[in-house]
Motif scaffolding. Structure first.
Motif, mmCIF file in Angstrom:
data_model
loop_
_atom_site.group_PDB
_atom_site.id
_atom_site.type_symbol
_atom_site.label_atom_id
_atom_site.label_comp_id
_atom_site.label_asym_id
_atom_site.label_seq_id
_atom_site.Cartn_x
_atom_site.Cartn_y
_atom_site.Cartn_z
ATOM 1 N N ALA A 361 8.022 -7.365 12.277
ATOM 2 C CA ALA A 361 7.975 -5.910 11.509
ATOM 3 C C ALA A 361 6.932 -5.680 10.843
ATOM 4 O O ALA A 361 6.986 -6.478 9.876
ATOM 5 C CB ALA A 361 9.548 -5.704 11.615
ATOM 6 N N GLY A 362 6.322 -4.584 10.839
ATOM 7 C CA GLY A 362 6.171 -4.253 9.545
ATOM 8 C C GLY A 362 6.075 -3.447 8.916
ATOM 9 O O GLY A 362 7.076 -3.625 8.233
ATOM 10 N N PRO A 363 5.119 -3.067 7.293
ATOM 11 C CA PRO A 363 5.670 -2.250 6.435
ATOM 12 C C PRO A 363 6.600 -1.535 6.013
ATOM 13 O O PRO A 363 6.744 -0.701 7.227
ATOM 14 C CB PRO A 363 4.745 -2.238 5.719
ATOM 15 C CG PRO A 363 3.268 -3.148 6.283
ATOM 16 C CD PRO A 363 3.815 -3.130 7.740
ATOM 17 N N SER A 364 7.746 -1.807 5.173
ATOM 18 C CA SER A 364 8.913 -0.431 5.808
ATOM 19 C C SER A 364 8.889 0.157 3.682
ATOM 20 O O SER A 364 9.322 1.418 4.236
ATOM 21 C CB SER A 364 10.303 -1.058 5.727
ATOM 22 O OG SER A 364 10.826 -2.130 4.426
ATOM 23 N N ARG A 365 7.785 0.304 2.592
ATOM 24 C CA ARG A 365 7.884 1.265 1.976
ATOM 25 C C ARG A 365 7.376 2.339 2.245
ATOM 26 O O ARG A 365 7.078 2.934 1.709
ATOM 27 C CB ARG A 365 7.589 0.028 0.912
ATOM 28 C CG ARG A 365 8.513 -1.211 0.423
ATOM 29 C CD ARG A 365 7.632 -1.780 -0.665
ATOM 30 N NE ARG A 365 7.989 -1.366 -1.604
ATOM 31 C CZ ARG A 365 7.268 -1.507 -2.807
ATOM 32 N NH1 ARG A 365 6.241 -2.599 -2.994
ATOM 33 N NH2 ARG A 365 6.742 -0.553 -3.436
ATOM 34 N N GLY A 366 7.134 2.831 3.550
ATOM 35 C CA GLY A 366 6.152 4.165 3.339
ATOM 36 C C GLY A 366 5.300 3.512 4.526
ATOM 37 O O GLY A 366 5.223 3.137 5.905
ATOM 38 N N PRO A 367 4.535 4.686 4.875
ATOM 39 C CA PRO A 367 3.833 5.029 6.590
ATOM 40 C C PRO A 367 2.376 4.321 6.099
ATOM 41 O O PRO A 367 1.695 3.987 4.969
ATOM 42 C CB PRO A 367 3.152 6.095 6.712
ATOM 43 C CG PRO A 367 3.230 6.850 4.964
ATOM 44 C CD PRO A 367 4.402 6.168 4.712
ATOM 45 N N VAL A 368 2.145 3.361 7.088
ATOM 46 C CA VAL A 368 1.116 2.848 7.230
ATOM 47 C C VAL A 368 0.239 3.482 7.679
ATOM 48 O O VAL A 368 -0.456 4.152 8.652
ATOM 49 C CB VAL A 368 1.128 1.703 8.210
ATOM 50 C CG1 VAL A 368 -0.628 0.671 8.160
ATOM 51 C CG2 VAL A 368 2.281 0.471 7.505
ATOM 52 N N ILE A 369 -1.497 3.470 6.486
ATOM 53 C CA ILE A 369 -2.343 4.614 6.696
ATOM 54 C C ILE A 369 -4.025 3.634 6.683
ATOM 55 O O ILE A 369 -3.779 2.887 6.221
ATOM 56 C CB ILE A 369 -2.729 5.402 5.838
ATOM 57 C CG1 ILE A 369 -1.959 6.455 5.915
ATOM 58 C CG2 ILE A 369 -4.225 6.279 5.831
ATOM 59 C CD1 ILE A 369 -1.668 7.988 4.956
ATOM 60 N N ARG A 370 -4.619 3.369 7.810
ATOM 61 C CA ARG A 370 -5.432 1.884 8.190
ATOM 62 C C ARG A 370 -6.500 3.482 7.533
ATOM 63 O O ARG A 370 -7.460 4.301 8.384
ATOM 64 C CB ARG A 370 -5.793 1.798 9.740
ATOM 65 C CG ARG A 370 -7.055 1.179 9.904
ATOM 66 C CD ARG A 370 -7.016 0.383 11.262
ATOM 67 N NE ARG A 370 -7.332 2.086 12.050
ATOM 68 C CZ ARG A 370 -7.811 2.169 13.456
ATOM 69 N NH1 ARG A 370 -7.367 0.760 14.203
ATOM 70 N NH2 ARG A 370 -8.884 2.640 13.741
ATOM 71 N N LEU A 371 -7.626 2.238 7.558
ATOM 72 C CA LEU A 371 -9.126 3.334 6.770
ATOM 73 C C LEU A 371 -10.138 2.073 7.084
ATOM 74 O O LEU A 371 -10.274 0.920 7.462
ATOM 75 C CB LEU A 371 -8.950 3.272 4.932
ATOM 76 C CG LEU A 371 -8.087 3.734 4.604
ATOM 77 C CD1 LEU A 371 -7.956 3.643 3.075
ATOM 78 C CD2 LEU A 371 -7.976 5.804 4.709
ATOM 79 N N GLN A 372 -11.101 3.048 7.970
ATOM 80 C CA GLN A 372 -12.475 2.839 8.124
ATOM 81 C C GLN A 372 -13.031 3.002 7.315
ATOM 82 O O GLN A 372 -13.682 4.037 6.627
ATOM 83 C CB GLN A 372 -13.226 3.003 9.599
ATOM 84 C CG GLN A 372 -14.499 3.729 9.446
ATOM 85 C CD GLN A 372 -15.394 2.278 10.354
ATOM 86 O OE1 GLN A 372 -14.959 1.084 9.466
ATOM 87 N NE2 GLN A 372 -16.403 2.554 10.030
#
Length: 395
Positions: A361-372
């Motif tokens: 499972a991924g992180p749960s404390r907020g939305p995950v935003i990927r940056l390039q």
């Protein structure tokens, strides 16, 4: 270059990138190999036509241009051979088709690139291959999942979107005890920062669309295999009829000349941004394996020579505000484009969807935003991200 092999063998990365894959005096002194376009190749006589005993026989089997690129990759990877494919996804699917058959069992890391999962859950299952996903942190526990019919173990390090590291050498050594082929998607690090075959992997996979091409204008994949598994990969690709154009191979070859310099800039800027994000109260966590705070940082530090420009962060938010805050953040960005892929010169941002995960499972404390993080100036990138955080705070 005189004494090329001897000199390049003791040279640094940027020197090798500048001179691998080209033989100027094979082409009248021109420093770049020419683009050899064509499908039909002529034979000098009927005997050669029958035997196929000449360097090139048909366009799908390679040209001087595609061979120049393959030669460069083999030198960088330490591989017995490389095939070029039309996309990064094809670079994953062709080896799966090469090494798996109906009734086989494949172990796929749960942090895998989503289109790879989609292929496994559709095409591989359609062809009678059983797919099982495992936690990227499994380490020696992979042995408990190997069955008598397990034929392939697929790794991706760091993992897509959440960047978990894997103990590549340990997992590979265990898989080989059971005669499994080990494949690895190494797109994030490129062979400059990690050489999978040196760590026990049999088949190294790259989306050349990313850092090798480097300019967001070419789609391509590389697959490089060790001696044991090279022929089966080559034969499968020949049977499938997959190939790339010489024009695209030329573009990627040209992009790779500057890949080392570009990666240094991506790495430096991304680390500065990641460290800055860690200091912010509106960021729950930063998912970058080169940060000492990252859970599997020790594996990255032990095995990798560098880090690239792609990582994620968790935007702090209450569960009912995840979507609103993430959209507000992204919509306020100007320098960052909203788009998939990465590895080009421009900065990009996307909201990560982790709903496909089955084990890790991924992180749960907020939305995950990927940056390039692209090649823009860090001060300008920070200012753009500040605008995003300000908008998210109001959402």
């Amino acid at each position: 270059m005189k004494n090329k092999n001897e000199i390049l063998g003791a040279s640094g990365v940027n020197t090798r990138l500048a001179h691998l894959g080209n033989e100027p005096f094979d082409f009248f002194g021109f420093v770049n190999p020419p683009i050899a376009r064509g499908s039909t190749v002529l034979f000098p006589d009927a005997a050669t036509l029958t035997s196929g005993d000449q360097p090139y026989t048909y366009g799908t089997h390679g040209t001087p241009t595609t061979d120049a690129l393959c030669k460069m990759i083999d030198e960088l990877e330490g591989s017995a051979g490389t095939i070029l494919l039309s996309s990064g996804l094809a670079a994953v699917t062709v080896p799966f088709l090469a090494y798996l058959s109906a009734g086989d069992h494949a172990l796929i890391v749960d942090s895998v690139y989503f289109p790879t999962r989609r292929f496994c859950n559709t095409m591989l299952k359609q062809y009678g291959v059983e797919v099982e996903y495992y936690d990227p942190a499994i380490g020696a526990g992979i042995e408990a999942l190997i069955r008598p019919n397990t034929r392939l173990v697929h790794l991706e390090a760091p993992g897509s979107n959440t960047f978990e590291m894997q103990d590549v050498k340990l997992i590979s050594s265990i898989a080989h005890r059971y005669d499994c082929v080990v494949t690895m998607d190494n797109t994030w690090a490129t062979p400059l920062y990690f050489r999978p075959l040196d760590h026990g992997v049999d088949v190294s996979i790259h989306a050349a669309t990313k850092y090798p091409a480097g300019h967001s204008d070419v789609l391509m994949g590389f697959v490089s295999a060790n001696e044991k598994h090279w022929k089966k990969l080559w034969d499968a690709n020949t049977n499938l009829g997959m190939c790339v154009t010489s024009d695209d191979a030329y573009q990627v070859l040209r992009g790779m000349r500057t890949m080392g310099i570009r990666l240094e800039h991506h790495q430096k800027s991304a680390l500065e941004i990641a460290q800055w994000l860690e200091t912010r109260d509106d960021v729950a966590s930063v998912l970058h394996p080169a940060l000492p705070s990252f859970p599997t940082h020790n594996i990255w530090k032990r095995d990798f020579k560098g880090s690239s420009g792609v990582f994620s962060f968790v935007l702090k938010a209450d569960p009912e505000k995840f979507k609103d805050k993430a959209h507000a953040f992204l919509d306020a960005l100007s320098i960052f484009g909203l788009g998939f892929s990465w590895g080009g010169y421009e900065s990009l941002a996307v909201l990560v969807n982790l709903a496909d995960r089955t084990v890790a499972a991924g992180p749960s404390r907020g939305p995950v935003i990927r940056l390039q993080i692209g090649l823009e100036d860090v001060a300008d990138i920070k200012r753009d991200l500040e605008a995003g955080f300000a908008a998210a705070a109001k959402a």
